[in-house]
Design an enzyme around this catalytic site. Structure first.
Site, short mmCIF file in Angstrom:
data_model
loop_
_atom_site.label_atom_id
_atom_site.label_comp_id
_atom_site.label_asym_id
_atom_site.label_seq_id
_atom_site.Cartn_x
_atom_site.Cartn_y
_atom_site.Cartn_z
N LYS A 1 -5.77 11.95 6.00
CA LYS A 1 -4.38 11.51 6.21
C LYS A 1 -3.40 12.58 5.75
CE LYS A 1 -5.15 6.52 5.70
NZ LYS A 1 -4.62 5.28 5.09
N GLU B 1 0.46 2.01 1.32
CA GLU B 1 1.72 2.72 1.13
C GLU B 1 2.83 1.70 0.89
OE1 GLU B 1 3.10 4.22 5.34
OE2 GLU B 1 1.00 4.74 5.11
N VAL C 1 11.14 -4.89 9.90
CA VAL C 1 11.37 -5.62 11.17
C VAL C 1 10.97 -7.09 11.00
CG1 VAL C 1 10.67 -5.79 13.59
CG2 VAL C 1 10.90 -3.53 12.53
N ARG D 1 12.33 -0.08 2.58
CA ARG D 1 13.39 -0.55 3.47
C ARG D 1 13.18 -2.03 3.77
NH1 ARG D 1 9.45 1.84 6.95
NH2 ARG D 1 8.43 0.13 8.05
N GLU E 1 2.21 -2.27 1.51
CA GLU E 1 1.18 -2.46 2.55
C GLU E 1 -0.20 -2.37 1.91
OE1 GLU E 1 3.32 -0.09 6.28
OE2 GLU E 1 1.25 0.35 5.72
N ARG F 1 7.15 -9.81 18.76
CA ARG F 1 8.09 -8.74 19.12
C ARG F 1 8.10 -8.58 20.64
NH1 ARG F 1 7.57 -3.64 15.01
NH2 ARG F 1 7.19 -4.82 13.09
C1 MV4 Z 1 -6.51 3.21 7.09
C2 MV4 Z 1 -7.39 2.52 7.97
C3 MV4 Z 1 -8.70 2.42 7.59
N1 MV4 Z 1 -9.14 2.96 6.43
N2 MV4 Z 1 -6.99 3.72 5.94
C4 MV4 Z 1 -2.69 3.26 9.92
C5 MV4 Z 1 -1.26 3.18 9.54
C6 MV4 Z 1 -1.19 3.71 8.15
N3 MV4 Z 1 -0.19 3.03 7.39
C7 MV4 Z 1 -2.55 3.53 7.61
N4 MV4 Z 1 -3.39 3.15 8.71
C8 MV4 Z 1 -4.70 2.89 8.51
N5 MV4 Z 1 -5.22 3.37 7.36
C9 MV4 Z 1 -8.27 3.60 5.64
N6 MV4 Z 1 -8.72 4.13 4.51
C10 MV4 Z 1 -6.86 1.98 9.13
C11 MV4 Z 1 -5.51 2.18 9.41
C12 MV4 Z 1 -5.04 1.59 10.62
C13 MV4 Z 1 -4.04 0.62 10.61
C14 MV4 Z 1 -3.48 0.16 9.42
C15 MV4 Z 1 -2.50 -0.79 9.43
C16 MV4 Z 1 -2.08 -1.32 10.63
C17 MV4 Z 1 -2.61 -0.90 11.80
C18 MV4 Z 1 -3.61 0.09 11.81
C19 MV4 Z 1 -4.16 0.50 13.02
C20 MV4 Z 1 -5.12 1.46 13.03
C21 MV4 Z 1 -5.56 2.02 11.83
#
Ligand code: MV4
Length: 450
Positions: free
Chosen positions: A157, A291, A298, A295, A278, A341
Site C-alpha cells: 500500500k 485508516e 457521504v 471528515r 475504518e 447511492r
Molecule cells: C485491505 C484489503 C485486504 N487486506 N487491506 C481498499 C481501500 C483501502 N481503504 C483499503 N482497502 C483494502 N485494504 C488488507 N490488508 C482490502 C481492501 C479493499 C477494500 C476495503 C474496503 C472497502 C472496499 C475494498 C475493496 C477492495 C479491497
C-alpha cells in the site's frame, strides 16, 4: 456561534450542510462553478458566488478564489463537506490563518491520518488492533524479510494513498520486490510520495467503519458503526447501520470492542469534531484498523436515522467552541437504516459515468424515507465531478422493514434523461445474499447479488 458559514463544496452535501446551518440561525454562502450554475446548492444558500470554470482545479479546489469569497462576504467559518478540500491540511491551515473557523479536525490530525503508515503506528501504540504488517515504510531490499514475517499473501500500500489507489497483492516471494518497486513508482506519480508499506492481505473482508466524534474537552464518543462492504471499484454503493453482523444483538462482545477501539483511536490523537475509523473485519470476526477519515462521510445519514443526531449541527457547535450537545450516556441506536447511492452511471457500459441533462425527476417520500440530493429537473450532470446524484435512505424498526421501505422508495423513483444504477440497487436488495447480510468487499464484483 459564527454568524455566517461558507460551504466549500457542491451538490447534495452542500445542501445538507446548509440545512443544519439554517437550523442554528447561521447565514450561508455557497460557491459554484460554471458547470453548476443551475445546481440546487447555490439556490439553497442565502448568497452564492462563482469561483471558476467547471474543472475542480479551477473552482472547488481553487483556494484563493474560495478564501476571497469568504473575505468578501464576511463569513466567519468554512465547512468543507467531503472530497475536494475536506482532508487538505494546508487548506485547513490557510482557513485558520485567515482568522476563520475551520469546521473539522485540526490540520495536525489531518496530516497525521493522511500518512497511512504513521496512522497505523499511532493506532498500534494506542492499543488499537491493526492489520499485521509494517509500522514504517519498507524499501525493496527489506520487503522479503518483512513479508516472510507477516506471511503471504501481502498487500503493498502507498503511504500517501488511501481509498485503495495503487494497492498491489503479492501472492508469494517471487514477484515481491518487483511489485514493491512498481507500487512505489506509481505512488510517486500519484501522490508525490513513493513510500509504501506492507500488510497481510485479508481475503473477503467486510468494511465496517465507526463514526466517532471528539469534543473540545478531550473526550470522544463513538456513534455506532456502518457496514460499507457493498462497493464497486472502491466506490461504496450501499451502506447500512447497524452492520448485519450486529443486528438483534449478534456478536455483542466483538461490537463493544470495535466501538471502544474506535473511541480510543479518536481519544489517543486528541481528535476534535466528526471522524470515521475504518476497519476490516475478517471471516473469524477479527477486526483491524485500516485508516481514519478526517471528515463528514457521504454515508452519515444512516447514523443520523438510527440515533436521531444531527452530525452537521454537532460539527458546527464544536467548531464554534461549544459542546456538541450530544449526551453520550443517553445515546441509543434504534432500528436499522439503509442508504443507496444513486449514480449517473450506465449499467450497459460497465457502470461508467453517464453525465447529461436530467429531463425529469421524481423522488420518493414516505414514512422513514430520506432523500439527500443536489440535483433537479433541468440540471445537467457534468463530467467534471463525482456522478452521485442522490442518496436514498430508509429507516425501519427492523432491518427487514428498512429493506422493505428502501425497495418501495426505489421502485417509485423516476430519473429521466440520464442512465442510473437504480435497477442494480433493486437487484442487490432482492438477492438472498443481501437479505441474509452476507456481505464482503468483493461480493458485488463477484456477482454474489445476482
Ligand atoms: C485491505 C484489503 C485486504 N487486506 N487491506 C481498499 C481501500 C483501502 N481503504 C483499503 N482497502 C483494502 N485494504 C488488507 N490488508 C482490502 C481492501 C479493499 C477494500 C476495503 C474496503 C472497502 C472496499 C475494498 C475493496 C477492495 C479491497
Amino acid at each position: 456561534m459564527f454568524r455566517k458559514l461558507l460551504v466549500a463544496n457542491r451538490g447534495e452535501i452542500a445542501c445538507r450542510v446548509i440545512r443544519s446551518a439554517r437550523k442554528l440561525g447561521v447565514e450561508t454562502v455557497a460557491i459554484y462553478s460554471d458547470a453548476d450554475e443551475k445546481a440546487l446548492h447555490r439556490y439553497f444558500a442565502d448568497e452564492a458566488y462563482r469561483v471558476g470554470e467547471g474543472p475542480s482545479l479551477k473552482s472547488y479546489l481553487n483556494v484563493e478564489a474560495i478564501l476571497d469569497v469568504a473575505r468578501k462576504t464576511g463569513a466567519g467559518a468554512i465547512h468543507p463537506g467531503y472530497g475536494f478540500l475536506s482532508e487538505n491540511a494546508d487548506f485547513a491551515r490557510r482557513v485558520r490563518d485567515s482568522g476563520l473557523v475551520w469546521v473539522g479536525p485540526s490540520p495536525e490530525v489531518i496530516t497525521l491520518m493522511g500518512d497511512k503508515v504513521r496512522a497505523r503506528e499511532t493506532m498500534s501504540a494506542a492499543g488499537v488492533p491493526v492489520v499485521p504488517g509494517t509500522l514504517s515504510p519498507v524499501a525493496p531490499e527489506q520487503a522479503r524479510a518483512e513479508a516472510d514475517r507477516i506471511g503471504f499473501p501481502v498487500l503493498i500500500k502507498a503511504v500517501g494513498g488511501g481509498g485503495g489507489i495503487g494497492m498491489q497483492v503479492a501472492e508469494g516471494p517471487e514477484q515481491l520486490v518487483k511489485l514493491v518497486e512498481a507500487a512505489s513508482e506509481r505512488a510517486r506519480r500519484a501522490f508525490c510520495n513513493g513510500a509504501v508499506y506492507l500488510e497481510r492481505y485479508l481475503e473477503r473482508p467486510r468494511h465496517v467503519e465507526v463514526q466517532v466524534f471528539g469534543e473540545l474537552d478531550g473526550t470522544a464518543h463513538h456513534i455506532f458503526e456502518r457496514e460499507c462492504s457493498v462497493q464497486r471499484r472502491h466506490q461504496k454503493v450501499i451502506e447500512e447501520s447497524p452492520s448485519p453482523l450486529f443486528v438483534d444483538g449478534l456478536n455483542a462482545d466483538v461490537r463493544r470492542q470495535l466501538l471502544e477501539a474506535a473511541r480510543e483511536a479518536a481519544r489517543a490523537v486528541g481528535y476534535v469534531n466528526a471522524g470515521t475509523c475504518e476497519f476490516l473485519v475478517d471471516q473469524k470476526m477479527g477486526f483491524y484498523f485500516l485508516e481514519m477519515n478526517t471528515r463528514l462521510q457521504v454515508e452519515h445519514p444512516v447514523t443520523e436515522m438510527t440515533t436521531g443526531l444531527d452530525l452537521v449541527e454537532m460539527q458546527l457547535r464544536v467548531a464554534a467552541g461549544q459542546p456538541s450537545g450530544m449526551d453520550a450516556e443517553a445515546l441509543e441506536q434504534r432500528g436499522s437504516a439503509i442508504e443507496c447511492r444513486i449514480y449517473a452511471e450506465d449499467p450497459a457500459k460497465k457502470f461508467m459515468p453517464s453525465p447529461g441533462l436530467i429531463e425529469m425527476l421524481a423522488f420518493p417520500e414516505g414514512e422513514g424515507v430520506r432523500v439527500d440530493s443536489g440535483v433537479q429537473g433541468g440540471y445537467t450532470v457534468s463530467p467534471f465531478y463525482d456522478p452521485m446524484v442522490a442518496k436514498i435512505s430508509a429507516w425501519g424498526t427492523t432491518r427487514a422493514q428498512a429493506l422493505e421501505r428502501i425497495r418501495g422508495a426505489l421502485e417509485v423513483t423516476r430519473i429521466k434523461g440520464i442512465k442510473t444504477n437504480i435497477a442494480m440497487h433493486l437487484k442487490i436488495l432482492a438477492s438472498d445474499a443481501f437479505q441474509r447480510g452476507e456481505l464482503d468487499t468483493g461480493a458485488l464484483e463477484r456477482g454474489a447479488f445476482g
